[in-house]
Design a protein around this motif. Structure first.
Motif, PDB file in Angstrom:
ATOM      1  N   SER A 160       1.641  -4.421  -0.701  1.00 40.78           N
ATOM      2  CA  SER A 160       0.627  -5.404  -0.316  1.00 40.78           C
ATOM      3  C   SER A 160       0.470  -6.495  -1.361  1.00 40.78           C
ATOM      4  O   SER A 160       0.501  -6.232  -2.566  1.00 40.78           O
TER       5      SER A 160
ATOM      6  N   ARG B  77     -10.322   1.352   8.623  1.00 38.99           N
ATOM      7  CA  ARG B  77      -8.889   1.568   8.791  1.00 38.99           C
ATOM      8  C   ARG B  77      -8.516   3.024   8.498  1.00 38.99           C
ATOM      9  O   ARG B  77      -7.707   3.619   9.205  1.00 38.99           O
TER      10      ARG B  77
ATOM     11  N   ARG C 143      -9.433  -8.712   5.524  1.00 37.54           N
ATOM     12  CA  ARG C 143      -8.968  -7.327   5.596  1.00 37.54           C
ATOM     13  C   ARG C 143      -9.051  -6.619   4.241  1.00 37.54           C
ATOM     14  O   ARG C 143      -8.601  -5.485   4.115  1.00 37.54           O
ATOM     15  N   ALA C 144      -9.583  -7.276   3.257  1.00 36.38           N
ATOM     16  CA  ALA C 144      -9.697  -6.684   1.924  1.00 36.38           C
ATOM     17  C   ALA C 144     -11.159  -6.460   1.579  1.00 36.38           C
ATOM     18  O   ALA C 144     -11.596  -6.686   0.447  1.00 36.38           O
TER      19      ALA C 144
ATOM     20  N   PHE D 239      -2.261  -9.926  -1.944  1.00 37.20           N
ATOM     21  CA  PHE D 239      -3.607 -10.257  -1.493  1.00 37.20           C
ATOM     22  C   PHE D 239      -3.898 -11.740  -1.642  1.00 37.20           C
ATOM     23  O   PHE D 239      -3.534 -12.363  -2.652  1.00 37.20           O
TER      24      PHE D 239
ATOM     25  N   VAL E  88      -2.060  -9.643   2.838  1.00 40.39           N
ATOM     26  CA  VAL E  88      -3.371  -9.185   3.295  1.00 40.39           C
ATOM     27  C   VAL E  88      -4.384 -10.330   3.184  1.00 40.39           C
ATOM     28  O   VAL E  88      -4.692 -10.778   2.077  1.00 40.39           O
TER      29      VAL E  88
ATOM     30  N   VAL F  86     -11.513  -1.506   5.067  1.00 41.71           N
ATOM     31  CA  VAL F  86     -10.598  -0.448   4.619  1.00 41.71           C
ATOM     32  C   VAL F  86     -11.111   0.941   4.992  1.00 41.71           C
ATOM     33  O   VAL F  86     -10.319   1.846   5.274  1.00 41.71           O
TER      34      VAL F  86
ATOM     35  N   ASP G  85       3.470  -7.143   2.507  1.00 45.58           N
ATOM     36  CA  ASP G  85       2.403  -7.320   3.496  1.00 45.58           C
ATOM     37  C   ASP G  85       1.367  -8.280   2.915  1.00 45.58           C
ATOM     38  O   ASP G  85       0.761  -7.993   1.881  1.00 45.58           O
TER      39      ASP G  85
ATOM     40  N   PHE H  20      -4.926   0.610  -0.284  1.00 48.94           N
ATOM     41  CA  PHE H  20      -3.707  -0.098   0.102  1.00 48.94           C
ATOM     42  C   PHE H  20      -2.450   0.523  -0.509  1.00 48.94           C
ATOM     43  O   PHE H  20      -1.367  -0.051  -0.428  1.00 48.94           O
ATOM     44  N   ASP H  21      -2.596   1.698  -1.107  1.00 46.87           N
ATOM     45  CA  ASP H  21      -1.421   2.388  -1.645  1.00 46.87           C
ATOM     46  C   ASP H  21      -0.599   2.971  -0.503  1.00 46.87           C
ATOM     47  O   ASP H  21      -1.149   3.553   0.443  1.00 46.87           O
ATOM     48  N   ARG H  22       0.700   2.816  -0.591  1.00 42.66           N
ATOM     49  CA  ARG H  22       1.607   3.370   0.415  1.00 42.66           C
ATOM     50  C   ARG H  22       2.676   4.203  -0.274  1.00 42.66           C
ATOM     51  O   ARG H  22       2.943   4.048  -1.453  1.00 42.66           O
TER      52      ARG H  22
END
Length: 332
Positions: A146, A245, A236-237, A148, A232, A242, A230, A162-164
């Protein structure tokens, strides 16, 4: 439910690491993001050319599926000429748009999905293809990181919202999103596999689709070099977004689990297991958040809330409730 046995010789014959002269499509699903398309499409054209030069496949076509009922992306897309194909899918919902991408690719061997608010990094498409060629996998998944539009709230960062996942290249996975995914369409067609449009407004149709794909015996592997970013937006932040989500992710996960079992099997047993799993997360997350408040640790508080929100979504899904994150106003 699709059988997990893979014993069809016709299916096996199209698998493997052969890429020469294969056809490919890079599909972008879009909904009222013309500025994003203007940035993304030139990048995709560049990556498509690199892939055709480096791997012997026919130069991939870029396909834009416009899910705006008004077809608002047409003018933007047509500026890019014959290298980009535009189709209009007025049926609302991302699953319908994904299915349109499949329908437009009936004579294509490989399909790569990327989101319209993402940007591929250097070597993205060639890395996906190289991993498929080297491993012989039936599909390849890449990471999403991500970026921002505004400085990120430290509380959100502490919570890891937002960690993936990142995995070593070649790691086999059983589920993936369509935000960075290469699939062998010949195998998809052999299963008559489609995205479930009952998940359109809730999300999760891609998770269900890939679970069915791997459940049929096909392999998805990770390619950690094929990174997309991505982008953001500020809206959405926020903490509210979040948390919602995470609730939606839990809700979709529970619904996917239920959708994967045959209607006549032990549905009540699975619902009970999901209810327990969700409740454990709610209790554990709430306790961690409370400890974070008492210990003045924003990290523990944020992580606890993240865990509890996902757990609450699982509980709701187990009870048959659906959270419609992607529902649109009438006429939108």
């Amino acid at each position: 439910m699709i059988s997990s046995e893979r014993n069809n010789s016709t299916i096996d014959s199209v698998s493997g690491n052969h890429l020469t002269n294969l056809s490919a499509v890079v599909a972008v699903l879009t909904f009222r993001r013309p500025d994003d398309l203007m940035e993304l499409l030139p990048e995709l054209l560049k990556h498509s050319l690199q892939a055709s030069v480096g791997y012997g496949i026919r130069q991939p076509t870029v396909l834009v599926v416009d899910n705006d009922p008004e077809g608002g992306a047409r003018e933007t897309v047509t500026r890019f000429g014959p290298g980009v194909t535009y189709v209009h899918e007025p049926t609302p919902g991302i699953a319908a748009a994904r299915n349109r991408a499949l329908a437009e690719s009936v004579d294509v061997d490989l399909l790569v999905f990327i989101d319209d608010d993402e940007r591929p990094t250097s070597g993205w498409l060639t890395s996906l293809l190289a991993t498929r060629m080297r491993t012989g996998a039936d599909g390849v998944v890449g990471p999403v990181v991500s970026a921002f539009a505004a400085p990120l709230d430290p509380w959100i960062a502490d919570g890891g919202f937002f960690d993936r996942r990142r995995l070593p290249t070649g790691t086999e996975v059983r589920v993936a999103a369509t935000n960075n995914l290469l699939l062998d369409l010949r195998l998809v067609r052999s299963l008559s596999l489609q995205f479930d449009e009952s998940f359109s407004a809730s999300g999760g149709s891609d998770s269900l689709f890939t679970r069915q794909y791997t459940g049929a015996g096909f392999t998805l592997v990770w390619c950690d070099e094929a990174v997309v970013t991505d982008v953001v937006p500020a809206e959405r932040a926020t903490r509210d977004w979040v948390i919602r989500r995470r609730y939606r992710i839990g809700n979709s996960w529970a619904r996917t689990e239920l959708a994967l079992i045959p209607a006549h099997s032990h549905t009540l047993r699975l619902r009970a297991a999901l209810l327990l799993a969700g409740s454990v997360r709610v209790i554990g997350g709430t306790a961690r958040a409370a400890l974070g408040v008492l210990g003045r640790s924003p990290r523990h508080r944020a992580n606890g809330i993240r865990i509890a929100a996902r757990g609450a979504g699982i509980v709701a899904g187990a009870c048959g409730r659906t959270y419609l994150e992607y529902s649109r106003p009438t006429g939108a």
